[in-house]
Design a protein around this motif. Structure first.
Motif, PDB file in Angstrom:
ATOM      1  N   LYS A 406       0.817  -1.217   0.000  1.00  0.00           N
ATOM      2  CA  LYS A 406       0.000   0.000   0.000  1.00  0.00           C
ATOM      3  C   LYS A 406       0.846   1.260   0.000  1.00  0.00           C
ATOM      4  N   ALA A 407       2.171   1.100   0.151  1.00  0.00           N
ATOM      5  CA  ALA A 407       3.072   2.248   0.054  1.00  0.00           C
ATOM      6  C   ALA A 407       3.347   2.627  -1.397  1.00  0.00           C
ATOM      7  N   VAL A 408       2.924   1.794  -2.328  1.00  0.00           N
ATOM      8  CA  VAL A 408       3.147   2.052  -3.757  1.00  0.00           C
ATOM      9  C   VAL A 408       1.959   2.827  -4.322  1.00  0.00           C
ATOM     10  N   ASN A 409       2.233   4.017  -4.891  1.00  0.00           N
ATOM     11  CA  ASN A 409       1.167   4.868  -5.432  1.00  0.00           C
ATOM     12  C   ASN A 409      -0.013   4.941  -4.460  1.00  0.00           C
ATOM     13  N   PRO A 410       0.241   5.373  -3.236  1.00  0.00           N
ATOM     14  CA  PRO A 410      -0.792   5.288  -2.198  1.00  0.00           C
ATOM     15  C   PRO A 410      -1.966   6.223  -2.445  1.00  0.00           C
ATOM     16  N   THR A 411      -3.133   5.771  -2.039  1.00  0.00           N
ATOM     17  CA  THR A 411      -4.323   6.621  -2.008  1.00  0.00           C
ATOM     18  C   THR A 411      -4.789   6.821  -0.571  1.00  0.00           C
ATOM     19  N   SER A 412      -4.136   6.153   0.374  1.00  0.00           N
ATOM     20  CA  SER A 412      -4.532   6.219   1.778  1.00  0.00           C
ATOM     21  C   SER A 412      -3.436   6.842   2.623  1.00  0.00           C
ATOM     22  N   VAL A 413      -3.835   7.343   3.785  1.00  0.00           N
ATOM     23  CA  VAL A 413      -2.871   7.892   4.735  1.00  0.00           C
ATOM     24  C   VAL A 413      -1.912   6.787   5.184  1.00  0.00           C
ATOM     25  N   MET A 414      -2.463   5.588   5.428  1.00  0.00           N
ATOM     26  CA  MET A 414      -1.599   4.495   5.864  1.00  0.00           C
ATOM     27  C   MET A 414      -0.513   4.216   4.830  1.00  0.00           C
ATOM     28  N   GLY A 415      -0.899   4.100   3.566  1.00  0.00           N
ATOM     29  CA  GLY A 415       0.092   3.843   2.524  1.00  0.00           C
ATOM     30  C   GLY A 415       1.105   4.961   2.403  1.00  0.00           C
ATOM     31  N   ALA A 416       0.640   6.208   2.497  1.00  0.00           N
ATOM     32  CA  ALA A 416       1.549   7.352   2.375  1.00  0.00           C
ATOM     33  C   ALA A 416       2.528   7.395   3.539  1.00  0.00           C
ATOM     34  N   THR A 417       2.067   7.081   4.759  1.00  0.00           N
ATOM     35  CA  THR A 417       2.981   7.113   5.913  1.00  0.00           C
ATOM     36  C   THR A 417       4.017   5.996   5.818  1.00  0.00           C
ATOM     37  N   LYS A 418       3.632   4.849   5.293  1.00  0.00           N
ATOM     38  CA  LYS A 418       4.606   3.772   5.149  1.00  0.00           C
ATOM     39  C   LYS A 418       5.629   4.099   4.063  1.00  0.00           C
ATOM     40  N   LEU A 602       2.438  15.331   3.324  1.00  0.00           N
ATOM     41  CA  LEU A 602       2.524  13.957   2.831  1.00  0.00           C
ATOM     42  C   LEU A 602       2.510  13.939   1.306  1.00  0.00           C
ATOM     43  N   MET A 603       1.616  14.700   0.700  1.00  0.00           N
ATOM     44  CA  MET A 603       1.520  14.745  -0.760  1.00  0.00           C
ATOM     45  C   MET A 603       2.769  15.367  -1.380  1.00  0.00           C
ATOM     46  N   GLN A 604       3.338  16.352  -0.687  1.00  0.00           N
ATOM     47  CA  GLN A 604       4.548  17.018  -1.184  1.00  0.00           C
ATOM     48  C   GLN A 604       5.743  16.076  -1.166  1.00  0.00           C
ATOM     49  N   THR A 605       5.844  15.235  -0.147  1.00  0.00           N
ATOM     50  CA  THR A 605       7.011  14.370   0.022  1.00  0.00           C
ATOM     51  C   THR A 605       6.841  13.047  -0.722  1.00  0.00           C
ATOM     52  N   VAL A 606       5.670  12.454  -0.601  1.00  0.00           N
ATOM     53  CA  VAL A 606       5.370  11.199  -1.303  1.00  0.00           C
ATOM     54  C   VAL A 606       4.660  11.595  -2.593  1.00  0.00           C
ATOM     55  N   ALA A 607       5.431  11.787  -3.647  1.00  0.00           N
ATOM     56  CA  ALA A 607       4.892  12.352  -4.887  1.00  0.00           C
ATOM     57  C   ALA A 607       3.767  11.502  -5.466  1.00  0.00           C
ATOM     58  N   GLU A 608       3.790  10.198  -5.193  1.00  0.00           N
ATOM     59  CA  GLU A 608       2.786   9.307  -5.783  1.00  0.00           C
ATOM     60  C   GLU A 608       1.469   9.322  -4.993  1.00  0.00           C
ATOM     61  N   TYR A 609       1.450   9.966  -3.828  1.00  0.00           N
ATOM     62  CA  TYR A 609       0.262   9.948  -2.971  1.00  0.00           C
ATOM     63  C   TYR A 609      -0.846  10.792  -3.588  1.00  0.00           C
ATOM     64  N   LYS A 610      -1.945  10.147  -3.942  1.00  0.00           N
ATOM     65  CA  LYS A 610      -3.091  10.822  -4.542  1.00  0.00           C
ATOM     66  C   LYS A 610      -4.349  10.449  -3.749  1.00  0.00           C
ATOM     67  N   PRO A 611      -4.705  11.264  -2.732  1.00  0.00           N
ATOM     68  CA  PRO A 611      -5.904  10.948  -1.945  1.00  0.00           C
ATOM     69  C   PRO A 611      -7.147  10.936  -2.825  1.00  0.00           C
TER      70      PRO A 611
END
Length: 653
Positions: A406-418, A602-611
């Protein structure tokens, strides 16, 4: 006879031999001599010699010690050997003191009759002891007519839990034969047995079968909608932790059909054997399995680090039992603690000279973390950072982070934090760093807390419905022991800052898994095609931040490793100064309870994070609906206690 004590049962068999063997001998002499006249009193000594050469031999062969209910092929050997030895001794006596009234030619006849009598009386006794009137017991077939199947059939005849009506076996040479009074059928006969004999369940007595072969069998049984249960694994039976008759539901891992790759002993040992190892989150699903496997690899010491008192108590008790059962001598220490308590954690690492850390402590449940954003960030990001810094300061050799797909291209807070936690470790890894940081990423594990398999089993047992979020949702699955074993091996291959990805096989549609579990628990799926079915599948819709499909890689830059099921991913990372700045800003956002700012960072640092949804933090949402007057009347102390300090206000932190 069933209610007699074991001693009395032995006395009954001894009495039967003392009374019956002389009669058998008389019958043999009569037939051998062609006369029914009983030999005179002058040869009565031979009957005494007969008992003196028979009963002691039977005692020696264990014929009076054997549990009559469980007599098998070994008892036949014992009876044959005992009778043959007693006849041989009697022949020696008769050669030394010959008698015309008892010709030695009668001995072969006596040997044959004695075999029938001694073996027959014990078989009759076993039949009487095992006889049971089945009243309402489910009629079953046992799949596998080998040793495990025969032991299971013998055991079921005692308990009456099931009524066996036959065996199924894939060995053509056994088809049509009778084993323990039950006929052996081919697999193709199973539908006919269901219709003619009312078979309700199949018991798999194949403890050493490969998972792939087991899945083939399950697929062939599945359309019949029979309850399928299985004997324990071969290793559990051999270790004594389970008995053959302890049938249980089919493990969801059998539905995957993928056989685990044998571990590389060298890779397993590298970070563990003769080293001091610490596992954070030691009482969780993955952490506990890591501990079970680590103790078998003989570390110098194992430290269990866990924030939950109950979880720590349970894993400590389990490990003590495991060490006693397998005669292992491993020193392990159970410690209550939180990785956020930096000073204590650093002190533990220093005092115990820890060399390897497996960091399994994390919040992993997507909907719950989505509703508790700040705790997810606090635990998954800051907890990992603090633990990694403590490892650097105490010069721990290896630090392995348990990550998630879930850390890959995350859509969730959990995935983005991991994913953020992965970036922290990659940024901390420098050529001069004394600690080697590794990251191991994998998908769902069957049987873990929050896994769908236990939930489905519970829902099916209740009569349904089974809840699935979406008809097309799919996930990668692996069993907990297999995942833990691969984690241990991956940690040995890291050079520093590596991201290892486990080969999870093909993704599994959750709806298909639910249907298979329903069928293999003896129920039918209720849908438009079968409105009279037992269990309905209800689609509830994707939960906040949930994805239809998970991924294991960011990009396609991946290379192989020494292990066929472990890949090394080449993914982008960020420099430490940039990560540190974001950590400082995140800390301010948390202290100010600024959910918007935290998610932006989180979105700034984890570029793939798209809530995919708005902020769902429960406290944040509740605070937003509070009346302005009520919010303004809350004192600073109350704000700190409640954790509801307004944005951009001082916290005294």
């Amino acid at each position: 006879m069933r209610n007699l004590s074991r001693t009395n049962k032995r006395l009954v068999m001894l009495t039967a031999d003392v009374l019956g063997i002389p009669l058998v001998f008389w019958l043999a002499v009569t037939l051998g001599g062609g006369s029914s006249q009983h030999p005179g009193a002058g040869v009565a000594w031979i009957y005494a010699a007969l008992l003196l050469t028979s009963v002691p031999v039977f005692f020696q062969m264990g014929l009076y010690r054997a549990a009559l209910r469980y007599l098998g092929h070994r008892a036949i050997v014992a009876v044959t050997t005992g009778v043959t030895a007693s006849v041989a001794l009697l022949a020696i006596v008769m050669l030394i003191w010959p008698s015309s009234a008892v010709p030695i030619s009668a001995l072969p006849i006596y040997w044959a009759f004695a075999l029938i009598y001694v073996g027959g009386t014990r078989y009759i006794a076993r039949t009487l002891l095992n006889y049971r009137v089945y009243t309402g017991s489910p009629r079953v077939v046992i799949y596998g007519a080998g040793e495990a199947g025969q032991l299971l059939a013998a055991s079921l005849s005692q308990t009456g839990r099931y009524q066996p009506v036959g065996f199924i076996d894939d060995n053509p040479s056994l088809h049509g034969s009778i084993v323990l009074g039950l006929e052996v059928f081919a697999r193709s006969a199973l539908p006919k047995l269901v219709s003619d004999e009312g078979v309700q369940a199949v018991l798999l007595a194949l403890p050493s079968l490969t998972r792939r072969r087991r899945q083939e069998i399950l697929k062939s049984i599945e359309p019949l909608c029979l309850l399928v249960q299985t004997v324990p694994d071969h290793e559990d039976i051999l270790s004594g932790t389970a008995k053959v008759e302890d049938v249980r539901d089919v493990h969801p891992g059998d539905l995957l059909g993928r056989d685990p790759v044998p571990p590389d002993a060298r890779l397993l040992d590298a970070c563990i054997r003769a080293k001091v190892v610490l596992v954070t989150g030691a009482g969780g699903s993955i952490g506990a399995e890591l501990c079970r496997q680590i103790v078998r690899l003989q570390p110098a010491r194992l430290l269990l680090y866990e924030i939950s008192e109950l979880a720590l108590y349970n894993i400590e008790r389990e490990l003590r039992a495991l060490l006693a059962l397998e005669s292992l001598e491993v020193d392990f220490v159970a410690l209550l603690g939180d990785v956020h308590q930096t000073r204590r954690f650093r002190e533990v690492l220093h005092l115990y000279s820890v060399q390897t850390i497996y960091h399994a402590a994390a919040y992993k449940h997507v909907p719950i973390v989505e509703q508790n954003v700040f705790e997810g960030i606090h635990n998954n990001i800051f907890g990992t950072w603090r633990a990694a810094e403590a490892a650097l300061e105490t010069r721990v050799e290896t630090f392995i982070l348990i990550s998630t797909d879930k850390a890959v291209n995350p859509t969730s807070v959990m995935g983005a934090t991991k994913r953020f936690a992965e970036l922290v470790l990659q940024a901390l890894q420098t050529p001069a760093a004394p600690t080697r940081f590794c990251i191991v990423r994998f998908g769902n594990v069957l049987g873990s807390s929050g896994s769908v398999a236990p939930l489905f089993r519970e829902q099916i047992s209740r009569g349904g419905p089974v809840t699935v979020t979406h008809p097309e949702v799919s996930r990668y699955f692996m069993t907990i022991p297999e995942a833990a074993q691969l984690v241990l091996q991956a940690g040995s291959m890291g050079q520093g800052g590596d991201v290892f990805v486990l080969d999870m096989g093909k993704p599994v549609r959750i709806a298909d898994l639910a249907k298979r579990m329903i069928n293999l628990m003896g129920r039918t799926v209720r849908d438009e095609e079968n409105p009279e079915g037992d269990i309905e599948i209800v689609y509830t819709g994707l939960r906040p931040a949930e994805k239809l499909r998970e991924e294991l890689l960011i990009g396609t830059n991946v290379t192989g490793t020494e292990h066929s099921m472990i890949m090394r991913a080449m993914e982008h990372s960020l420099p430490w100064p940039q990560i540190r700045q974001v950590l400082d800003e995140l800390s301010v956002a948390l202290n100010h309870f600024d959910c918007d700012k935290a998610r932006q960072l989180l979105m700034q640092t984890v570029a793939e994070y798209k809530p995919t949804t708005d902020i769902k933090d429960l406290v944040w949402e509740h605070r937003a609906v509070m009346a302005p007057g009520e919010a303004s009347n809350v004192t600073p102390l109350q704000r700190r206690v409640r954790g509801t300090t307004p944005p951009h206000s001082p916290t005294g932190h």
